[in-house]
Design an enzyme around this catalytic site. Sequence first.
Site, PDB file in Angstrom:
ATOM      1  N   GLY A   8     -44.676 -20.337 129.187  1.00 49.70           N
ATOM      2  CA  GLY A   8     -45.619 -21.202 129.576  1.00 49.70           C
ATOM      3  C   GLY A   8     -45.323 -22.619 128.818  1.00 49.70           C
ATOM      4  O   GLY A   8     -45.877 -23.614 129.051  1.00 49.70           O
ATOM      5  N   SER A   9     -44.331 -22.657 128.033  1.00 50.18           N
ATOM      6  CA  SER A   9     -43.934 -23.492 127.172  1.00 50.18           C
ATOM      7  C   SER A   9     -42.853 -24.491 127.814  1.00 50.18           C
ATOM      8  O   SER A   9     -41.664 -23.904 127.831  1.00 50.18           O
ATOM      9  CB  SER A   9     -43.496 -23.270 125.899  1.00 50.18           C
ATOM     10  OG  SER A   9     -42.718 -24.411 125.245  1.00 50.18           O
TER      11      SER A   9
END
Length: 176
Positions: A8-9
């Site tokens: 998710g980064s």
Amino acid sequence: MDFYYWPGSAPCMTVQMVAQDIGVKLNMKFTSLRAGDHLKPEFLKMNPQHTVPTLNDNGFFLSESHAVIEYLYPVMFWGAKQFDPVKLKELETAYEFLNTFLEGQQWVAGTSMTIADYAILTSVGTADAVGFNIKKYPNVDAWFKRAKTAVKSYEENYRQHVMVFKNQYDDATGKK
């Protein structure tokens, strides 16, 4: 190289894309932020800030996406014995754009220094370290001098980080 990431980064994704595009194989190490993997003692030894991405290259640790990209990119970018002509043209195009963008401006994103200046400073410093002719771009050159002065920790960090990249370049090209 072990690459600690969380899907998710956005910074992790950026590093992954750069590595893939330049042909650097990363040993992907999923790091669950929800499970607290980044807070475990073994992770904190690599990255006391407990953030992703984090790169472990045989005990050399980097933990900021721009720094990781700069670490992965220079030797591949500059080529084995000279500046890679295709990549050099891309770099020149980027500098021409930055030079035009800085026309009449002191800073990259406004009237005062911002994080954009910090991010670009590392890239310009690396290119300068391996001999790219920044003086060919007067607005970039003036900005670079201004930014190096404004960032009080630049020289210390330059010696610690950018010179690592120069040494990699020198090793790859046989310079010393």
